[in-house]
Motif scaffolding. Structure first.
Motif, PDB file in Angstrom:
ATOM      1  N   MET A  71      34.848 -22.573   6.716  1.00 22.52           N
ATOM      2  CA  MET A  71      35.092 -23.010   5.050  1.00 22.52           C
ATOM      3  C   MET A  71      34.054 -23.708   4.248  1.00 22.52           C
ATOM      4  O   MET A  71      33.231 -24.409   4.733  1.00 22.52           O
ATOM      5  CB  MET A  71      36.405 -24.002   5.089  1.00 22.52           C
ATOM      6  CG  MET A  71      37.508 -23.295   5.546  1.00 22.52           C
ATOM      7  SD  MET A  71      38.996 -24.499   5.384  1.00 22.52           S
ATOM      8  CE  MET A  71      38.588 -25.504   6.788  1.00 22.52           C
ATOM      9  N   ARG A  72      33.886 -23.208   3.101  1.00 18.58           N
ATOM     10  CA  ARG A  72      32.741 -23.886   2.294  1.00 18.58           C
ATOM     11  C   ARG A  72      33.457 -24.661   0.997  1.00 18.58           C
ATOM     12  O   ARG A  72      34.336 -24.233   0.451  1.00 18.58           O
ATOM     13  CB  ARG A  72      31.875 -23.059   1.720  1.00 18.58           C
ATOM     14  CG  ARG A  72      30.871 -22.265   3.158  1.00 18.58           C
ATOM     15  CD  ARG A  72      30.146 -21.331   2.448  1.00 18.58           C
ATOM     16  NE  ARG A  72      29.336 -20.774   3.665  1.00 18.58           N
ATOM     17  CZ  ARG A  72      28.131 -21.050   4.233  1.00 18.58           C
ATOM     18  NH1 ARG A  72      27.565 -22.353   3.513  1.00 18.58           N
ATOM     19  NH2 ARG A  72      27.469 -20.697   5.119  1.00 18.58           N
ATOM     20  N   ASP A  73      32.714 -25.910   0.539  1.00 20.55           N
ATOM     21  CA  ASP A  73      32.929 -26.395  -0.693  1.00 20.55           C
ATOM     22  C   ASP A  73      34.585 -26.883  -0.608  1.00 20.55           C
ATOM     23  O   ASP A  73      35.241 -26.537  -1.351  1.00 20.55           O
ATOM     24  CB  ASP A  73      32.731 -25.544  -1.877  1.00 20.55           C
ATOM     25  CG  ASP A  73      31.250 -25.343  -1.848  1.00 20.55           C
ATOM     26  OD1 ASP A  73      30.194 -26.415  -1.707  1.00 20.55           O
ATOM     27  OD2 ASP A  73      30.848 -24.156  -2.496  1.00 20.55           O
ATOM     28  N   VAL A  74      34.687 -27.768   0.501  1.00 19.94           N
ATOM     29  CA  VAL A  74      36.062 -28.411   0.556  1.00 19.94           C
ATOM     30  C   VAL A  74      35.861 -29.790   0.053  1.00 19.94           C
ATOM     31  O   VAL A  74      35.014 -30.504   0.651  1.00 19.94           O
ATOM     32  CB  VAL A  74      36.592 -28.364   2.016  1.00 19.94           C
ATOM     33  CG1 VAL A  74      37.913 -29.057   2.345  1.00 19.94           C
ATOM     34  CG2 VAL A  74      36.653 -26.854   2.465  1.00 19.94           C
ATOM     35  N   SER A  75      36.832 -30.305  -0.572  1.00 17.34           N
ATOM     36  CA  SER A  75      36.913 -31.660  -1.199  1.00 17.34           C
ATOM     37  C   SER A  75      38.367 -32.366  -1.142  1.00 17.34           C
ATOM     38  O   SER A  75      39.111 -31.651  -1.215  1.00 17.34           O
ATOM     39  CB  SER A  75      36.650 -31.622  -2.657  1.00 17.34           C
ATOM     40  OG  SER A  75      37.187 -31.215  -3.509  1.00 17.34           O
ATOM     41  N   LEU A  76      38.201 -33.610  -1.124  1.00 20.32           N
ATOM     42  CA  LEU A  76      39.666 -34.249  -1.109  1.00 20.32           C
ATOM     43  C   LEU A  76      39.536 -35.461  -2.003  1.00 20.32           C
ATOM     44  O   LEU A  76      38.245 -36.130  -2.117  1.00 20.32           O
ATOM     45  CB  LEU A  76      39.891 -35.029   0.322  1.00 20.32           C
ATOM     46  CG  LEU A  76      41.037 -36.066   0.451  1.00 20.32           C
ATOM     47  CD1 LEU A  76      42.389 -34.844   0.277  1.00 20.32           C
ATOM     48  CD2 LEU A  76      41.152 -36.582   1.697  1.00 20.32           C
ATOM     49  N   SER A  77      40.311 -35.574  -3.150  1.00 22.30           N
ATOM     50  CA  SER A  77      40.094 -36.509  -4.265  1.00 22.30           C
ATOM     51  C   SER A  77      40.314 -37.905  -3.801  1.00 22.30           C
ATOM     52  O   SER A  77      40.885 -38.324  -2.977  1.00 22.30           O
ATOM     53  CB  SER A  77      41.092 -36.028  -5.552  1.00 22.30           C
ATOM     54  OG  SER A  77      42.405 -36.454  -5.073  1.00 22.30           O
ATOM     55  N   ASN A  78      39.588 -38.849  -4.632  1.00 21.92           N
ATOM     56  CA  ASN A  78      39.712 -40.195  -4.603  1.00 21.92           C
ATOM     57  C   ASN A  78      41.092 -40.612  -5.260  1.00 21.92           C
ATOM     58  O   ASN A  78      41.478 -39.831  -6.186  1.00 21.92           O
ATOM     59  CB  ASN A  78      38.677 -40.878  -5.385  1.00 21.92           C
ATOM     60  CG  ASN A  78      37.810 -41.481  -4.059  1.00 21.92           C
ATOM     61  OD1 ASN A  78      38.236 -41.936  -3.143  1.00 21.92           O
ATOM     62  ND2 ASN A  78      36.415 -41.686  -4.811  1.00 21.92           N
TER      63      ASN A  78
END
Length: 359
Positions: A71-78
């Protein structure tokens, strides 16, 4: 306990990602696109953490007895109150795992590569942390050791990680870079051989950390109710460091028992990170044992040798929600030690006193 809940939330997220891998692998058999499962994965993470998971890049899946998913460009928000919108952003994650053991509830990962992560951790003026997840939708009251994850990772490699920690109460910012973390057991279930190289920047000053050695097995780390031993040697802040001991579960009142050996020119290496001038006493060596728990640590100073001074004794700290109590029982032995180096602290002339002996 907040720390336990944080760890349990992370591992539950890992578990659901693993389950999603199985679903995605099965989907390939029916010529379905694993990218169709992004929304389901994001919905689970939102329910378990109160945060938004976004997978911007395409999910790559190579199905087989050893299955690969990338997977690429995975994010979890603040949380919404934080300055940085994302708590975690991962450029690339590549996992190779054995498919058949998953059917029996075992996660057997051949290799786990994480590259280009960016971490933004913050606290506000009241001490609230961005690591405190909203777990109202999760079963956060489970006892430690009941996560139900049987995990083994043959090779873990983390490269190019940058992290920022903002302390809202103090108004400070710490920035660091991890060049590499490598961890692999000599055999399944064995302790992990680990290699860490990192830099930490405070203002314009850079401190390097380079450690290697062993820590407990994956099972020790994940269960949370076991002692996790470790034995690390290397360099930190320009000082030679040896750390040997164990950390126990966060609910254990004797949460850690660690022996520490430090040697080098501590004054020269630490001074750039402090506003208060330190006495120019030259190289030092320290041997200490740190025990107790997170709220009641005890430091048994076997010895601290600096210049012609030896300090021994014990320091105890008791932390409560609204008050802290610090207790000292220290002894300093001066062996023909001149007082000139501490003049900047005393703000009076001491050099003329000459060498001092005594306890």
């Amino acid at each position: 306990m907040v720390i336990r809940m944080r760890l349990r939330t992370v591992f539950k997220v890992v578990l659901v990602v693993t389950i999603t891998l199985v679903v995605a692998a099965t989907a390939v058999l029916f010529n379905l696109d694993p990218n169709d499962y992004k929304d389901r994965l994001s919905a689970y993470v939102a329910r378990e953490t109160g945060r938004t998971l976004a997978i911007e890049g395409k999910i790559e899946l190579e199905w087989g007895r050893t299955t690969r998913i990338a997977m690429r460009d995975v994010s979890l928000s603040n949380p919404t109150w934080a300055q940085a919108p994302e708590m975690v952003h991962i450029t690339e994650a590549d996992i190779r795992f054995e498919l058949l053991p998953l059917l029996g509830g075992r996660v057997d990962i051949d290799s786990f590569l994480l590259r280009g992560a960016r971490l933004n951790v913050e606290t506000d003026s009241n001490g609230r942390s961005s690591l405190d997840f909203d777990t109202t939708g999760s079963d956060s009251d489970d006892a430690p050791g009941e996560l139900g994850i049987d995990l083994e990772i043959a090779q873990l490699e983390i490269d190019d990680v940058k992290f920022t920690f903002r302390d809202g109460a103090a108004g400070t910012e710490t920035i660091g870079t991890i060049q590499r973390i490598k961890a692999l057991p000599s055999e399944p279930g064995a302790p992990l051989d680990i290699d860490i190289a990192a830099n930490v920047r405070l203002g314009n000053n850079l401190a390097r950390v380079d450690l290697d050695g062993q820590i407990g097995s994956w099972d020790d780390i994940i269960r949370g109710d076991r002692e996790v031993p470790f034995d690390l040697t290397g360099e930190a802040l320009g000082l030679a460091v040896e750390i040997d001991g164990a950390v126990r579960g966060p609910d254990n009142p004797s949460g850690f028992d660690v022996d520490v050996l430090i040697s080098g020119d501590a004054i020269a290496t630490v001074q750039p990170f402090l506003e208060t001038p330190l006495p120019l006493l030259g190289p030092m060596s320290l041997s200490a044992n740190i025990s107790g728990g997170q709220r009641n640590p005890i430091v048994n100073l076997v010895y601290l040798d600096v210049a012609n001074i030896r300090v021994t004794g014990t320091t105890k700290l008791a932390l409560a929600d609204d008050v802290s109590d610090l207790e000292f029982d220290l002894k300093a032995e001066l062996r023909d030690q001149g007082l000139a180096p501490i003049e900047p602290l005393a703000e009076i002339s001491l050099a003329q006193i000459g060498p001092v002996k005594g306890i």
